[in-house]
Motif scaffolding. Structure first.
Motif, PDB file in Angstrom:
ATOM      1  N   GLU A 243       4.721   3.196  14.045  1.00 55.12           N
ATOM      2  CA  GLU A 243       3.466   3.476  14.579  1.00 55.12           C
ATOM      3  C   GLU A 243       2.453   3.212  13.050  1.00 55.12           C
ATOM      4  O   GLU A 243       2.762   4.115  12.428  1.00 55.12           O
ATOM      5  N   LEU A 244       1.408   2.450  13.305  1.00 53.07           N
ATOM      6  CA  LEU A 244       0.398   2.429  11.950  1.00 53.07           C
ATOM      7  C   LEU A 244      -0.575   3.286  11.711  1.00 53.07           C
ATOM      8  O   LEU A 244      -1.255   3.521  12.946  1.00 53.07           O
ATOM      9  N   LEU A 245      -0.491   4.173  11.100  1.00 54.82           N
ATOM     10  CA  LEU A 245      -1.479   5.182  10.666  1.00 54.82           C
ATOM     11  C   LEU A 245      -2.856   4.686  10.108  1.00 54.82           C
ATOM     12  O   LEU A 245      -3.803   5.247  10.448  1.00 54.82           O
ATOM     13  N   ASP A 246      -2.721   3.981   8.897  1.00 53.42           N
ATOM     14  CA  ASP A 246      -3.593   3.682   8.066  1.00 53.42           C
ATOM     15  C   ASP A 246      -3.263   2.262   7.331  1.00 53.42           C
ATOM     16  O   ASP A 246      -2.333   2.142   7.030  1.00 53.42           O
ATOM     17  N   GLN A 247      -4.488   1.633   7.130  1.00 54.57           N
ATOM     18  CA  GLN A 247      -4.093   0.283   6.344  1.00 54.57           C
ATOM     19  C   GLN A 247      -5.433  -0.062   5.499  1.00 54.57           C
ATOM     20  O   GLN A 247      -6.493   0.073   6.100  1.00 54.57           O
ATOM     21  N   ALA A 248      -5.380   0.017   4.241  1.00 53.95           N
ATOM     22  CA  ALA A 248      -6.344  -0.111   3.340  1.00 53.95           C
ATOM     23  C   ALA A 248      -6.084  -1.514   2.512  1.00 53.95           C
ATOM     24  O   ALA A 248      -5.022  -2.095   2.489  1.00 53.95           O
ATOM     25  N   ASP A 249      -6.903  -1.782   1.325  1.00 55.11           N
ATOM     26  CA  ASP A 249      -6.624  -3.029   0.665  1.00 55.11           C
ATOM     27  C   ASP A 249      -5.131  -2.838  -0.007  1.00 55.11           C
ATOM     28  O   ASP A 249      -5.227  -1.845  -1.108  1.00 55.11           O
ATOM     29  N   GLY A 250      -4.295  -3.323   0.291  1.00 59.84           N
ATOM     30  CA  GLY A 250      -3.229  -3.392  -0.645  1.00 59.84           C
ATOM     31  C   GLY A 250      -2.138  -2.099  -0.136  1.00 59.84           C
ATOM     32  O   GLY A 250      -1.030  -2.076  -1.110  1.00 59.84           O
ATOM     33  N   THR A 251      -2.292  -1.502   0.645  1.00 61.84           N
ATOM     34  CA  THR A 251      -1.500  -0.083   0.923  1.00 61.84           C
ATOM     35  C   THR A 251      -1.638   0.028   2.524  1.00 61.84           C
ATOM     36  O   THR A 251      -2.634  -0.043   3.161  1.00 61.84           O
ATOM     37  N   LEU A 252      -0.475   0.463   3.165  1.00 62.93           N
ATOM     38  CA  LEU A 252      -0.525   0.785   4.527  1.00 62.93           C
ATOM     39  C   LEU A 252       0.423   2.064   4.537  1.00 62.93           C
ATOM     40  O   LEU A 252       1.147   2.156   3.749  1.00 62.93           O
ATOM     41  N   ARG A 253       0.132   2.894   5.638  1.00 67.76           N
ATOM     42  CA  ARG A 253       0.796   3.882   6.004  1.00 67.76           C
ATOM     43  C   ARG A 253       1.243   4.105   7.353  1.00 67.76           C
ATOM     44  O   ARG A 253       0.467   3.787   8.045  1.00 67.76           O
TER      45      ARG A 253
END
Length: 295
Positions: A243-253
């Motif tokens: 389950e994808l929580l967060d995605q920003a430039d060059g990082t995902l959680r």
């Protein structure tokens, strides 16, 4: 049908306007290792106090085998208890404390006790006032596991132990189960529960919300993964357990449940520069799945 080791019916406890335990119906089968779980303030300690006759229920009742828990003297002949915060007689040595507990409890296997002392690496010659938190915990655990009590009630029993001693604890739990004893384990450590218990009860805000086997409990077990990468983001579409929580430039959680192989293959397809995995606490797991709740 065999008499349950623990049975409660509509067990309720109020402290003034606070409803600490609400209509608890619980049955623990004789001979099983039973986990009792929930976030802080859920009512676990209140339940234990009622089972041990240390508090009176506002309504309902509890039984230890065929004895009413309110009959404290009779019930305690069937129970060995390890509290979360162990207090010992400071002037007595570890050996003297074990002898005192053996004389007042439901009997002791002295040969097995000596084996436990060795396995838990416990120096019995020192007075209890010199013991660390972990050594006080070891004395209480050795005393409990060495008894012939048919029911062991363990409240956060490994809170002061190092990982090697936790392994000895799990071994002793398995030996108690193999000996036909019942273990009622209150714990915050999901790995400990998964390694030792047959079934678990989950308590929230004083109410029983679930009773499950350990395989069923594993559905709650999610790891939080943070990945840093260069280039295109990993393609996680359709990867099971993610389950994808967060995605920003060059990082995902993301959170991950179940086997990690598919997620690792997906991540391996990108230029991953850093990867961290965090195991959530039981507190976080329960708040995630069952919500904050109101008292």
């Amino acid at each position: 049908m065999a008499t349950p080791a623990i049975s409660t019916r509509r067990l309720t406890k109020r402290y003034g306007r606070l409803l600490a335990l609400d209509d608890l119906d619980l049955t623990v089968t004789a001979g099983e290792v039973f986990g009792f779980l929930g976030p802080n303030g859920a009512g676990k300690s209140t339940t234990i106090r009622l089972l041990l006759g240390l508090a009176r229920p506002s309504a309902g009742h509890a039984r230890i085998f065929d004895v009413d828990a309110a009959d404290v003297a009779a019930a305690h002949r069937l129970v060995a208890y390890v509290p979360a915060d162990v207090a010992l007689w400071p002037q007595l040595t570890g050996a003297e404390i074990l002898e005192l507990l053996a004389a007042t409890g439901p009997g002791v296997d002295r040969a097995y006790r000596a084996d436990l002392v060795d396995r838990f690496d416990l120096d019995l010659s020192r007075p209890a006032r010199t013991y660390s938190t972990g050594n006080r915990q070891k004395v209480a655990l050795v005393a409990a596991f060495a008894t012939r009590a048919p029911l062991l009630v363990l409240d956060e029993p490994t809170s002061g132990l190092d990982p090697l001693m936790e392994l000895q604890f799990r071994r002793a739990v398995a030996e108690a189960r193999d000996n036909g004893q019942t273990v009622f384990l209150c714990s915050h450590q999901l790995a400990e529960v998964e390694a030792t218990c047959n079934r678990v009860a989950i308590l929230r805000a004083g109410r029983l919300v679930d009773v499950a086997t350990v395989p069923e409990l594993r559905r709650l077990h999610r790891s939080e993964v943070t990945a840093s990468f260069t280039g295109p983001a990993p393609d996680l579409a359709g990867v099971p357990g993610i389950e994808l929580l967060d995605q920003a430039d060059g990082t995902l959680r993301l959170t991950l449940s179940g086997p990690p192989a598919a997620a690792l293959r997906a991540l391996a397809g990108s230029e991953v520069t850093a990867l961290t995995v965090r195991e959530p606490s039981l507190e976080e797991i329960f708040l995630d799945y069952y919500g904050e709740g109101d008292r």
